[in-house]
Design an enzyme around this catalytic site. Structure first.
Site, PDB file in Angstrom:
ATOM      1  N   ARG A 306       0.875  -1.164   0.000  1.00  0.00           N
ATOM      2  CA  ARG A 306       0.000   0.000   0.000  1.00  0.00           C
ATOM      3  C   ARG A 306       0.920   1.224   0.000  1.00  0.00           C
ATOM      4  O   ARG A 306       1.939   1.223   0.689  1.00  0.00           O
ATOM      5  CB  ARG A 306      -0.896   0.023   1.235  1.00  0.00           C
ATOM      6  CG  ARG A 306      -1.826  -1.186   1.356  1.00  0.00           C
ATOM      7  CD  ARG A 306      -2.641  -1.112   2.640  1.00  0.00           C
ATOM      8  NE  ARG A 306      -3.548  -2.258   2.764  1.00  0.00           N
ATOM      9  CZ  ARG A 306      -3.244  -3.397   3.367  1.00  0.00           C
ATOM     10  NH1 ARG A 306      -2.039  -3.550   3.911  1.00  0.00           N
ATOM     11  NH2 ARG A 306      -4.115  -4.388   3.438  1.00  0.00           N
ATOM     12  N   LYS A 336      -1.946   0.569   8.410  1.00  0.00           N
ATOM     13  CA  LYS A 336      -3.326   0.075   8.423  1.00  0.00           C
ATOM     14  C   LYS A 336      -3.474  -1.304   9.044  1.00  0.00           C
ATOM     15  O   LYS A 336      -4.371  -1.552   9.845  1.00  0.00           O
ATOM     16  CB  LYS A 336      -3.854   0.057   6.985  1.00  0.00           C
ATOM     17  CG  LYS A 336      -5.331  -0.242   6.856  1.00  0.00           C
ATOM     18  CD  LYS A 336      -5.757  -0.047   5.421  1.00  0.00           C
ATOM     19  CE  LYS A 336      -7.264  -0.171   5.295  1.00  0.00           C
ATOM     20  NZ  LYS A 336      -7.717   0.114   3.925  1.00  0.00           N
ATOM     21  N   ARG A 401      -0.595  -3.270  -6.865  1.00  0.00           N
ATOM     22  CA  ARG A 401      -0.875  -4.196  -5.749  1.00  0.00           C
ATOM     23  C   ARG A 401      -1.764  -5.347  -6.234  1.00  0.00           C
ATOM     24  O   ARG A 401      -1.521  -6.519  -5.919  1.00  0.00           O
ATOM     25  CB  ARG A 401      -1.533  -3.415  -4.615  1.00  0.00           C
ATOM     26  CG  ARG A 401      -1.903  -4.225  -3.386  1.00  0.00           C
ATOM     27  CD  ARG A 401      -2.273  -3.261  -2.251  1.00  0.00           C
ATOM     28  NE  ARG A 401      -2.923  -3.955  -1.156  1.00  0.00           N
ATOM     29  CZ  ARG A 401      -2.275  -4.632  -0.211  1.00  0.00           C
ATOM     30  NH1 ARG A 401      -0.959  -4.737  -0.261  1.00  0.00           N
ATOM     31  NH2 ARG A 401      -2.926  -5.214   0.768  1.00  0.00           N
ATOM     32  N   HIS A 424      -3.366  -9.186   3.773  1.00  0.00           N
ATOM     33  CA  HIS A 424      -4.771  -9.539   3.555  1.00  0.00           C
ATOM     34  C   HIS A 424      -5.144 -10.733   4.424  1.00  0.00           C
ATOM     35  O   HIS A 424      -4.270 -11.476   4.862  1.00  0.00           O
ATOM     36  CB  HIS A 424      -5.000  -9.996   2.102  1.00  0.00           C
ATOM     37  CG  HIS A 424      -5.143  -8.890   1.126  1.00  0.00           C
ATOM     38  ND1 HIS A 424      -4.992  -9.080  -0.234  1.00  0.00           N
ATOM     39  CD2 HIS A 424      -5.436  -7.586   1.287  1.00  0.00           C
ATOM     40  CE1 HIS A 424      -5.185  -7.932  -0.861  1.00  0.00           C
ATOM     41  NE2 HIS A 424      -5.451  -7.021   0.035  1.00  0.00           N
ATOM     42  N   TYR A 433      -7.875 -11.213  -6.246  1.00  0.00           N
ATOM     43  CA  TYR A 433      -7.391 -11.718  -7.531  1.00  0.00           C
ATOM     44  C   TYR A 433      -8.527 -12.261  -8.398  1.00  0.00           C
ATOM     45  O   TYR A 433      -8.452 -12.246  -9.625  1.00  0.00           O
ATOM     46  CB  TYR A 433      -6.240 -12.713  -7.360  1.00  0.00           C
ATOM     47  CG  TYR A 433      -6.571 -14.105  -6.894  1.00  0.00           C
ATOM     48  CD1 TYR A 433      -7.282 -14.993  -7.694  1.00  0.00           C
ATOM     49  CD2 TYR A 433      -6.122 -14.561  -5.658  1.00  0.00           C
ATOM     50  CE1 TYR A 433      -7.555 -16.279  -7.271  1.00  0.00           C
ATOM     51  CE2 TYR A 433      -6.384 -15.856  -5.231  1.00  0.00           C
ATOM     52  CZ  TYR A 433      -7.099 -16.707  -6.044  1.00  0.00           C
ATOM     53  OH  TYR A 433      -7.367 -17.984  -5.626  1.00  0.00           O
TER      54      TYR A 433
END
Length: 498
Positions: A306, A336, A401, A424, A433
């Site tokens: 990110r 984050k 990303r 994730h 994806y």
């Protein structure tokens, strides 16, 4: 009670009340999250974010309950005949008092009552409850307690007058951080809450369920979902006593073309082309800035980071360390999804993009030292998109990303490993994806599978041919052995002749 004892008691009440009344309210919250490190349960998804919020709320509740126990212990130790109890979302004062007007309890002159003074069950409310306990204790000790509007609950009901959205907004930040950590992430999130409310709700309207829902239902899609999320936080922060009865819209993301590797490599060179063709600049700080943004581009492409994860306290020393043999990037804990160590998805791009070049890193370090607030980080994050447009890149920073998520799938990297690398959850990674897995990537995936099958078939045929050759040679050896055994004299004669 003797006059001397009563005087000492009054002195105790007076001192304690003064201490609580003059205590800075921030003292109640300063150390609440001092040693609190919530697990990295958020990946930016709704479920992940809510898990982290829940962990923070549990920490707040634990501290609140501890402070409530301490408050009652102190009241008891100082012989104040009042205790504080929590009932739902409110705090009440419990004390034995003269009978309330209209209370017909036979044979009694006193009774235990729970007084509702309209005090919320939070740390700020607890501070108020302690002050009120000392005040009530003083009246009980002096035998001067009387049932008035305050203790009958009439004033507390009057206090519950509905405020306007604007009036609450003025106190929103103070109330918000009473139950949340003040981190880089939360300081980035909160200004967006303020902005959303100011842009969408008339500040002169009352903060009622109907007024909120009317505005929310007048919009659709992502905007509606954003209003639901922000308004829910606003309602919960002020404990307004209702929940929104609206449903989120199902939104299909707009189509995006995720760049192929050759396009990513081509776009990397656009930064230098821009620098060579631009007009001269006299601002020394901007002459070589393009090199830092090109480095940022390369890091996003190679690691799937990110953008913020490059700017929040970057560990440049580790990145350049000889001990960093695997060329990992350490993401700071204040980002984050918290700390993680990221492995490059395309290791050869580190050399191709010259990502260990100290020059752009020095520019980055200089920029980062100037960051005085979350707003500065947001400016840098927005600058990435601006530079993409400036040099002519046809996709967005976040597409790099997404490209890493797809690439990991095509490379056969286990889903859990790829998800952890991107910060994730497995679910979020799979959605990513699958969402951006376009026709070209499907062709590539099919092609690789077919190619692998063809290779397997070829290898099978080669193995079969080798087995047949081995069998032929075995038969030749057997035939030779047989002929040798049948004519030993001929073999001996041939031997001597040789």
């Amino acid at each position: 009670m003797s006059g001397q004892n009563q005087g000492n008691c009054e002195e105790t009440y007076s001192t304690s009340t003064h201490e609580y009344a003059n205590a800075d309210s921030t003292d109640w919250f300063a150390d609440m999250f001092a040693d609190f490190e919530p697990q990295n349960t958020t990946d930016g998804s709704y479920r992940g974010t809510m898990a982290k919020i829940k962990a923070t709320e549990l920490q707040y509740q634990a501290v609140f309950e501890q402070k409530l126990v301490e408050a009652n212990t102190n009241l008891k130790r100082e012989r104040i005949r009042v205790s504080i109890k929590q009932t739902g979302n409110s705090l009440q004062l419990r004390a034995t008092l003269p009978l309330k007007p209209g209370d017909g309890s036979l044979g009694k002159t006193k009774k235990q009552y729970d007084l509702s003074l309209g005090i919320p069950a939070n740390l700020e409310g607890l501070k108020t409850a302690i002050e009120e306990s000392y005040e009530l204790g003083k009246l009980i000790a002096r035998h001067t307690f009387e049932w008035n509007e305050k203790y009958l609950g009439i004033k507390s009901r009057e206090k519950q007058e509905i405020k306007t959205i604007g009036e609450l907004l003025d106190k929103f930040e103070e109330k918000y951080y009473q139950t949340r950590q003040k981190t880089i992430t939360s300081q980035n999130t909160f200004p967006n809450y303020i902005s959303v409310i100011k842009r969408n709700f008339p500040l002169t309207h009352l903060a009622t369920k109907e007024n909120f829902e009317e505005i929310i239902n007048s919009v659709q899609g992502n905007k509606k979902n954003e209003l639901i999320a922000v308004t829910s936080v606003f309602i919960k922060t002020f404990n307004l006593g209702f929940q929104l009865d609206v449903k989120r819209d199902n939104v299909t993301p707009a189509h995006r073309e995720i760049p192929e590797d050759d396009k990513i490599i081509y776009s990397f060179d656009l930064f230098e082309k821009f620098a060579l063709n631009r007009k001269n600049t006299n601002i020394s700080d901007e002459i070589d800035t393009w090199e830092m943004w090109r480095w940022v581009y390369g890091m996003l492409a190679t690691f799937g980071l990110r953008p913020r994860e490059l700017f929040v306290q970057p560990d440049i020393n580790w990145w350049m360390s000889p001990q960093n043999l695997d060329h990992t990037w350490k993401v700071n804990k204040n980002t984050k999804t918290g700390y993680r160590e990221v492995i490059p998805f395309v290791p050869e791009w580190i050399e191709l993009f010259d990502l260990k070049n100290p020059k752009p890193l020095k520019i980055l370090e200089k920029k980062v030292t100037k960051i005085a607030s979350v707003q500065n980080i947001n400016w840098m994050r927005r600058d990435i998109s601006r530079w993409f447009r400036k040099v002519g890149i046809e996709f967005q920073p976040y597409d790099l990303r997404h490209a890493c998520a797809i690439r990991a799938h095509l490379q056969g990297i286990p889903i859990k490993a790829a998800a952890d690398n991107l910060g994730h959850t497995v679910d979020e990674h799979t959605k990513t994806y699958q969402r951006w897995f376009g026709i070209e990537n499907r062709k590539k995936a099919f092609g690789e599978v077919i190619s692998q099958k063809s290779l397997i078939e070829l290898q099978k045929n080669e193995i079969l041919a080798l087995r047949m050759e081995n069998e032929r040679l075995r038969l030749e050896v057997e035939k030779l052995k047989f002929s040798t055994t049948k004519n030993p004299e001929d073999c001996e004669q041939l031997y001597h002749q040789g």
